[in-house]
Design a protein around this motif. Structure first.
Motif, PDB file in Angstrom:
ATOM      1  N   SER A  48       0.833  -1.194   0.000  1.00  0.00           N
ATOM      2  CA  SER A  48       0.000   0.000   0.000  1.00  0.00           C
ATOM      3  C   SER A  48       0.875   1.254   0.000  1.00  0.00           C
ATOM      4  O   SER A  48       2.077   1.187   0.263  1.00  0.00           O
ATOM      5  CB  SER A  48      -0.926   0.022   1.219  1.00  0.00           C
ATOM      6  N   LEU A  49       0.246   2.363  -0.312  1.00  0.00           N
ATOM      7  CA  LEU A  49       0.914   3.663  -0.306  1.00  0.00           C
ATOM      8  C   LEU A  49       0.024   4.692   0.376  1.00  0.00           C
ATOM      9  O   LEU A  49      -1.206   4.584   0.302  1.00  0.00           O
ATOM     10  CB  LEU A  49       1.171   4.144  -1.743  1.00  0.00           C
ATOM     11  N   PRO A  50       0.617   5.711   0.965  1.00  0.00           N
ATOM     12  CA  PRO A  50      -0.199   6.792   1.508  1.00  0.00           C
ATOM     13  C   PRO A  50      -0.794   7.601   0.353  1.00  0.00           C
ATOM     14  O   PRO A  50      -0.167   7.732  -0.701  1.00  0.00           O
ATOM     15  CB  PRO A  50       0.806   7.628   2.304  1.00  0.00           C
ATOM     16  N   ASP A  51      -1.963   8.135   0.526  1.00  0.00           N
ATOM     17  CA  ASP A  51      -2.575   8.992  -0.493  1.00  0.00           C
ATOM     18  C   ASP A  51      -2.277  10.446  -0.141  1.00  0.00           C
ATOM     19  O   ASP A  51      -3.159  11.208   0.237  1.00  0.00           O
ATOM     20  CB  ASP A  51      -4.087   8.742  -0.573  1.00  0.00           C
ATOM     21  N   ASP A  52      -1.008  10.797  -0.245  1.00  0.00           N
ATOM     22  CA  ASP A  52      -0.546  12.131   0.117  1.00  0.00           C
ATOM     23  C   ASP A  52       0.571  12.508  -0.849  1.00  0.00           C
ATOM     24  O   ASP A  52       1.590  11.807  -0.932  1.00  0.00           O
ATOM     25  CB  ASP A  52      -0.026  12.112   1.563  1.00  0.00           C
ATOM     26  N   ASP A  53       0.378  13.606  -1.587  1.00  0.00           N
ATOM     27  CA  ASP A  53       1.348  13.974  -2.624  1.00  0.00           C
ATOM     28  C   ASP A  53       2.742  14.272  -2.083  1.00  0.00           C
ATOM     29  O   ASP A  53       3.729  13.990  -2.757  1.00  0.00           O
ATOM     30  CB  ASP A  53       0.828  15.157  -3.445  1.00  0.00           C
ATOM     31  N   ILE A  54       2.844  14.801  -0.893  1.00  0.00           N
ATOM     32  CA  ILE A  54       4.175  15.075  -0.335  1.00  0.00           C
ATOM     33  C   ILE A  54       4.909  13.761  -0.071  1.00  0.00           C
ATOM     34  O   ILE A  54       6.077  13.595  -0.448  1.00  0.00           O
ATOM     35  CB  ILE A  54       4.067  15.930   0.948  1.00  0.00           C
ATOM     36  N   GLU A  55       4.215  12.808   0.529  1.00  0.00           N
ATOM     37  CA  GLU A  55       4.846  11.503   0.800  1.00  0.00           C
ATOM     38  C   GLU A  55       5.110  10.740  -0.489  1.00  0.00           C
ATOM     39  O   GLU A  55       6.161  10.106  -0.637  1.00  0.00           O
ATOM     40  CB  GLU A  55       3.966  10.675   1.730  1.00  0.00           C
ATOM     41  N   LEU A  56       4.164  10.786  -1.422  1.00  0.00           N
ATOM     42  CA  LEU A  56       4.360  10.088  -2.690  1.00  0.00           C
ATOM     43  C   LEU A  56       5.534  10.673  -3.475  1.00  0.00           C
ATOM     44  O   LEU A  56       6.303   9.932  -4.087  1.00  0.00           O
ATOM     45  CB  LEU A  56       3.079  10.127  -3.529  1.00  0.00           C
ATOM     46  N   ALA A  57       5.677  11.990  -3.453  1.00  0.00           N
ATOM     47  CA  ALA A  57       6.815  12.622  -4.129  1.00  0.00           C
ATOM     48  C   ALA A  57       8.129  12.116  -3.542  1.00  0.00           C
ATOM     49  O   ALA A  57       9.073  11.813  -4.285  1.00  0.00           O
ATOM     50  CB  ALA A  57       6.719  14.146  -4.010  1.00  0.00           C
ATOM     51  N   GLN A  58       8.184  11.991  -2.221  1.00  0.00           N
ATOM     52  CA  GLN A  58       9.380  11.460  -1.559  1.00  0.00           C
ATOM     53  C   GLN A  58       9.649  10.029  -1.996  1.00  0.00           C
ATOM     54  O   GLN A  58      10.770   9.672  -2.359  1.00  0.00           O
ATOM     55  CB  GLN A  58       9.215  11.498  -0.038  1.00  0.00           C
ATOM     56  N   LEU A  59       8.609   9.202  -1.947  1.00  0.00           N
ATOM     57  CA  LEU A  59       8.768   7.781  -2.269  1.00  0.00           C
ATOM     58  C   LEU A  59       9.130   7.560  -3.742  1.00  0.00           C
ATOM     59  O   LEU A  59       9.802   6.587  -4.073  1.00  0.00           O
ATOM     60  CB  LEU A  59       7.485   7.017  -1.922  1.00  0.00           C
ATOM     61  N   ALA A  60       8.685   8.471  -4.614  1.00  0.00           N
ATOM     62  CA  ALA A  60       8.958   8.348  -6.049  1.00  0.00           C
ATOM     63  C   ALA A  60      10.238   9.077  -6.454  1.00  0.00           C
ATOM     64  O   ALA A  60      10.507   9.265  -7.641  1.00  0.00           O
ATOM     65  CB  ALA A  60       7.773   8.889  -6.847  1.00  0.00           C
ATOM     66  N   ASP A  61      11.027   9.488  -5.464  1.00  0.00           N
ATOM     67  CA  ASP A  61      12.332  10.107  -5.675  1.00  0.00           C
ATOM     68  C   ASP A  61      12.261  11.517  -6.275  1.00  0.00           C
ATOM     69  O   ASP A  61      13.170  11.949  -6.966  1.00  0.00           O
ATOM     70  CB  ASP A  61      13.229   9.203  -6.525  1.00  0.00           C
ATOM     71  N   PHE A  62      11.189  12.235  -5.977  1.00  0.00           N
ATOM     72  CA  PHE A  62      11.092  13.633  -6.382  1.00  0.00           C
ATOM     73  C   PHE A  62      11.436  14.560  -5.219  1.00  0.00           C
ATOM     74  O   PHE A  62      11.396  15.773  -5.360  1.00  0.00           O
ATOM     75  CB  PHE A  62       9.689  13.955  -6.911  1.00  0.00           C
ATOM     76  N   GLY A  63      11.730  13.973  -4.076  1.00  0.00           N
ATOM     77  CA  GLY A  63      12.107  14.756  -2.909  1.00  0.00           C
ATOM     78  C   GLY A  63      11.027  15.742  -2.527  1.00  0.00           C
ATOM     79  O   GLY A  63       9.855  15.400  -2.428  1.00  0.00           O
ATOM     80  N   ARG A  64      11.438  16.987  -2.368  1.00  0.00           N
ATOM     81  CA  ARG A  64      10.502  18.031  -1.947  1.00  0.00           C
ATOM     82  C   ARG A  64       9.873  18.764  -3.124  1.00  0.00           C
ATOM     83  O   ARG A  64       9.124  19.721  -2.931  1.00  0.00           O
ATOM     84  CB  ARG A  64      11.243  19.017  -1.053  1.00  0.00           C
ATOM     85  N   VAL A  65      10.161  18.329  -4.340  1.00  0.00           N
ATOM     86  CA  VAL A  65       9.669  19.015  -5.531  1.00  0.00           C
ATOM     87  C   VAL A  65       8.333  18.399  -5.947  1.00  0.00           C
ATOM     88  O   VAL A  65       8.223  17.646  -6.919  1.00  0.00           O
ATOM     89  CB  VAL A  65      10.698  18.944  -6.677  1.00  0.00           C
TER      90      VAL A  65
END
Length: 146
Positions: free
Chosen positions: A60-77
């Motif tokens: 599963s994954l959190p439904d949160d764009d900040i966390e998803l960006a981190q997990l997908a290697d986009f960091g804080r962008v």
């Protein structure tokens, strides 16, 4: 408001100590995702699949764009993440617990969890068997000679 589906994986499924994740090569290779996604979408999707393996529940994954960006290697962008979000979340479904699940990843996570539980059960049975044998030997040593 429509009802969300039940989570695809039970809440207690924890594979955070599993460094290996199975990959159904043919199913993956021949998927629509591979045929239609951009390179960035595909890379983000794959990183999310890998990250989901060590989430709780596994798969599963959190439904949160900040966390998803981190997990997908986009960091804080987060703005860059949002450009690939739709493709990167191909096949992921929001469920009733507020988390995202992918049916195939969930299937593999449940199989791994069942294997983990079976392994633990077999180890416990073996431990009990050895303990009983040790106790039996100790009892025999204490018996007086006739």
């Amino acid at each position: 408001m429509t009802d969300l589906p039940s989570p695809f994986v039970p809440a207690e499924v924890d594979l955070s100590d599993f460094p290996f994740m199975p990959l159904d090569v043919r199913r993956f290779r021949d998927s629509r995702l591979v045929a239609t996604s951009t390179g960035d979408e595909f890379m983000a999707w794959m990183l999310l699949v890998c990250a989901s393996w060590h989430q709780r529940p596994a798969g599963s994954l959190p439904d949160d764009d900040i966390e998803l960006a981190q997990l997908a290697d986009f960091g804080r962008v987060v703005t860059e993440w949002q450009k690939v979000r739709t493709g990167a979340l191909y096949g992921w479904v929001k469920c009733g617990d507020g988390r995202l699940y992918h049916a195939h990843v969930a299937e593999k996570a449940k199989e791994a969890w069942e294997g983990k539980l079976e392994h633990q059960w077999k180890r416990e049975c073996d431990r009990i068997r050895k303990d009983n044998k040790r106790r039996e030997e100790q009892q025999q040593e204490k018996l007086p000679f006739p």
